[in-house]
Design an enzyme around this catalytic site. Structure first.
Site, mmCIF file in Angstrom:
data_model
loop_
_atom_site.group_PDB
_atom_site.id
_atom_site.type_symbol
_atom_site.label_atom_id
_atom_site.label_comp_id
_atom_site.label_asym_id
_atom_site.label_seq_id
_atom_site.Cartn_x
_atom_site.Cartn_y
_atom_site.Cartn_z
ATOM 1 N N ASP A 93 -99.239 20.257 27.866
ATOM 2 C CA ASP A 93 -99.715 19.878 29.424
ATOM 3 C C ASP A 93 -99.979 18.376 30.428
ATOM 4 O OD1 ASP A 93 -103.372 19.098 28.005
ATOM 5 O OD2 ASP A 93 -101.629 18.234 27.334
ATOM 6 N N ASP B 258 -98.459 13.263 28.237
ATOM 7 C CA ASP B 258 -97.250 14.182 27.323
ATOM 8 C C ASP B 258 -96.142 14.033 27.929
ATOM 9 O OD1 ASP B 258 -99.831 15.627 28.042
ATOM 10 O OD2 ASP B 258 -98.913 17.784 27.083
ATOM 11 N N ASN C 149 -105.306 18.932 30.823
ATOM 12 C CA ASN C 149 -104.951 18.172 31.366
ATOM 13 C C ASN C 149 -105.078 18.390 33.032
ATOM 14 O OD1 ASN C 149 -105.084 15.976 29.736
ATOM 15 N ND2 ASN C 149 -102.237 15.800 29.619
ATOM 16 N N THR D 229 -98.409 19.923 22.727
ATOM 17 C CA THR D 229 -99.268 18.464 22.749
ATOM 18 C C THR D 229 -100.484 18.393 23.695
ATOM 19 O OG1 THR D 229 -97.776 18.215 24.350
ATOM 20 C CG2 THR D 229 -97.657 16.959 22.755
ATOM 21 N N PHE E 4 -110.860 17.120 22.467
ATOM 22 C CA PHE E 4 -109.744 17.282 23.776
ATOM 23 C C PHE E 4 -109.086 18.556 23.418
ATOM 24 C CE2 PHE E 4 -109.514 18.168 28.124
ATOM 25 C CZ PHE E 4 -108.740 18.958 28.417
ATOM 26 N N ASN E 5 -107.738 18.108 22.853
ATOM 27 C CA ASN E 5 -106.713 19.610 22.638
ATOM 28 C C ASN E 5 -107.359 20.828 22.088
ATOM 29 O OD1 ASN E 5 -104.915 18.519 24.648
ATOM 30 N ND2 ASN E 5 -103.372 17.676 22.874
ATOM 31 N N HIS F 216 -101.279 9.019 23.268
ATOM 32 C CA HIS F 216 -101.330 9.922 21.730
ATOM 33 C C HIS F 216 -100.137 11.084 21.759
ATOM 34 C CE1 HIS F 216 -105.759 9.499 22.453
ATOM 35 N NE2 HIS F 216 -105.763 9.335 23.345
ATOM 36 N N ASP F 217 -99.459 11.659 22.891
ATOM 37 C CA ASP F 217 -98.633 12.492 22.179
ATOM 38 C C ASP F 217 -96.607 12.198 21.790
ATOM 39 O OD1 ASP F 217 -99.562 14.916 25.068
ATOM 40 O OD2 ASP F 217 -100.170 14.777 22.841
HETATM 41 O O1 RIB Z 1 -107.129 13.399 23.211
HETATM 42 C C1 RIB Z 1 -105.767 13.823 23.829
HETATM 43 C C2 RIB Z 1 -104.831 15.116 24.250
HETATM 44 O O2 RIB Z 1 -105.638 15.418 25.325
HETATM 45 C C3 RIB Z 1 -103.403 14.312 24.664
HETATM 46 O O3 RIB Z 1 -103.124 15.331 24.574
HETATM 47 C C4 RIB Z 1 -103.808 14.782 25.757
HETATM 48 O O4 RIB Z 1 -102.846 13.997 26.938
HETATM 49 C C5 RIB Z 1 -104.259 15.479 26.345
HETATM 50 O O5 RIB Z 1 -104.561 16.635 26.412
HETATM 51 CA CA CA Z 2 -101.790 16.684 26.312
#
Ligand code: RIB
Ligand code: CA
Length: 307
Positions: free
Chosen positions: A11, A16, A40, A124, A165-166, A239-240
Site C-alpha cells: 500500500d 512500501d 496508507n 506490507t 495498522f496493517n 517498517h516495510d
Molecule cells: O504499521 C506500519 C505499517 O502500516 C507499514 O506497512 C506502513 O506502510 C503502513 O502500511
Molecule cells: Ca505498508
C-alpha cells in the site's frame, strides 16, 4: 544463484516504496507480480504510487494489479497523517502512462501462484488481497513457500495500544492468512520500531548520489516530518523493507517460533497479534531481534544500484 520468486502486495506508502525498490534491485529476488491494496491511502492512490515506482525502477514489465479498495468486513482506514494526501508525498514522478493488469489484485496473486512454484508472498499492507486469493482458490496455498509480512507486534500497537495498522485495518484477512497452514514470517513493530530513519541515515543516503538515493532522501524527509508531528517520534521507523531484507540477508533478523492468533473482536483489542511461545501450534516465525547496522547497509547497497 537461484533467485527467490516473490509477489509483493503493498500500500505505497513511503516505507512500501523502499521495500519495492529492494524487490526490484536485489540480485536474489525475482519479482513476479505486484498487487496493491487500500491502506496508507485509498486504492487509486496506492496503485498510482506503485505504478510510478515500478516505472521509475524500470520495471514497468512487472504485472501490477489494483487490489481491494476496502477490508473484508470493516470500514477502510487510511493514514494521510503519515503518507500525505497522495500517499507518497515528497517526490514528483514523471508523468507515466497509467497501465494496470486487467485482473483484480487477488486474481493476479492466484494466477501467479498457479503458474509458478515455491513463491514467497510478501505483504506490507492490510492482508485483504491474499485472504481473498485464498478464499477464492484454497489450492494456491500449496504453491506458497512462505508468507512474509510486515505487521503485528509482540508488544504494543501503533494505531491503538493493542494493534498495528496493517492488522488493525483488516483483522479478518490476517486471521485467514494466519490460519491458512502456510508458513508465516512476521516482522512486527517490536523490531521495526528499532529501525529509525535518523539524520545520519539520511546524510549517508544523500552521499550516494543515485536516482534511488535521491528518491529515498526526498521521501524520508517528508516521512520523518509526519512521524514527528503525528507520533511524536524522533525519526520514522522504516517498517516495510524489513520483509525484503529478511529474505536477502538472513543475518539481519533473528526469529522465534510462536503461536500467533489475531483478535477479530470489535473491542479495543481488535487487530492484536497474540503471540505465545508456550501455546501450540507454532504457526509463525516471529522476528525478535534486528541488527540495525546491517539493515541500513542493505538499504544503502540497493540505493546504489538504482542509478
Ligand atoms: O504499521 C506500519 C505499517 O502500516 C507499514 O506497512 C506502513 O506502510 C503502513 O502500511
Ligand atoms: Ca505498508
Amino acid at each position: 544463484m537461484t533467485k527467490t520468486n516473490i509477489i509483493l502486495d503493498c500500500d505505497p506508502g513511503h516505507d512500501d516504496a523502499i521495500a519495492l525498490l529492494l524487490s526490484c534491485y536485489s540480485e536474489k529476488l525475482n519479482l513476479l507480480a505486484v498487487a496493491t491494496c487500500a491502506g496508507n491511502q485509498t486504492i487509486d492512490k496506492t496503485s498510482r504510487n506503485a505504478l510510478n515506482l515500478l516505472n521509475f525502477f524500470n520495471k514497468s514489465d512487472v504485472p501490477l494489479a489494483k487490489g481491494s479498495s476496502h477490508p473484508l468486513e470493516r470500514e477502510i482506514q487510511t493514514c494521510p497523517e503519515i503518507h500525505g494526501e497522495s500517499g507518497l508525498d515528497g517526490f514528483t514522478f514523471p508523468l507515466y502512462k497509467e497501465k494496470y493488469d486487467y485482473r483484480k489484485g487477488y486474481q493476479l496473486i492466484i494466477d501467479t501462484l498457479l503458474e509458478n512454484e515455491d513463491v514467497t508472498v510478501i505483504t506490507t499492507g492490510p492482508m485483504t488481497n491474499l485472504a481473498l486469493a485464498i478464499l477464492h482458490n484454497p489450492k494456491i496455498t500449496k504453491n506458497i513457500k512462505e508468507i512474509v509480512l510486515m505487521g503485528g507486534s509482540t508488544t504494543e500497537g501503533n494505531i491503538t495500544k493493542a494493534a498495528e495498522f496493517n492488522i488493525l485495518v483488516d483483522p479478518e484477512a490476517a486471521n485467514i492468512c494466519f490460519t491458512s497452514g502456510v508458513p508465516l514470517r512476521m516482522l512486527g513493530l517490536n523490531v521495526t520500531r528499532q529501525i529509525l530513519v535518523t539524520d545520519e541515515v539520511i546524510e549517508k543516503a544523500n552521499a550516494i548520489h543515485t536516482r534511488g538515493s535521491d528518491l529515498f532522501v526526498k521521501l524520508m524527509k517528508v516521512f520523518n516530518e509526519n512521524q514527528r508531528n503525528f507520533f511524536g517520534l524522533s525519526a520514522g521507523p522504516l517498517h516495510d523493507p524489513a520483509t525484503i531484507v529478511s529474505l536477502i540477508n538472513e543475518d539481519v533478523f533473528e526469529f522465534e517460533d510462536m503461536n500467533v492468533t489475531i483478535d477479530i473482536s470489535h473491542s479495543d483489542q481488535a487487530g492484536k497479534t497474540i503471540c505465545s511461545k508456550e501455546k501450540l501450534p507454532h504457526n509463525v516465525k516471529v522476528a525478535t531481534k534486528v541488527n540495525v547496522g546491517l539493515y541500513w547497509e542493505e538499504i544503502y547497497k540497493h540505493l546504489r544500484r538504482c542509478k
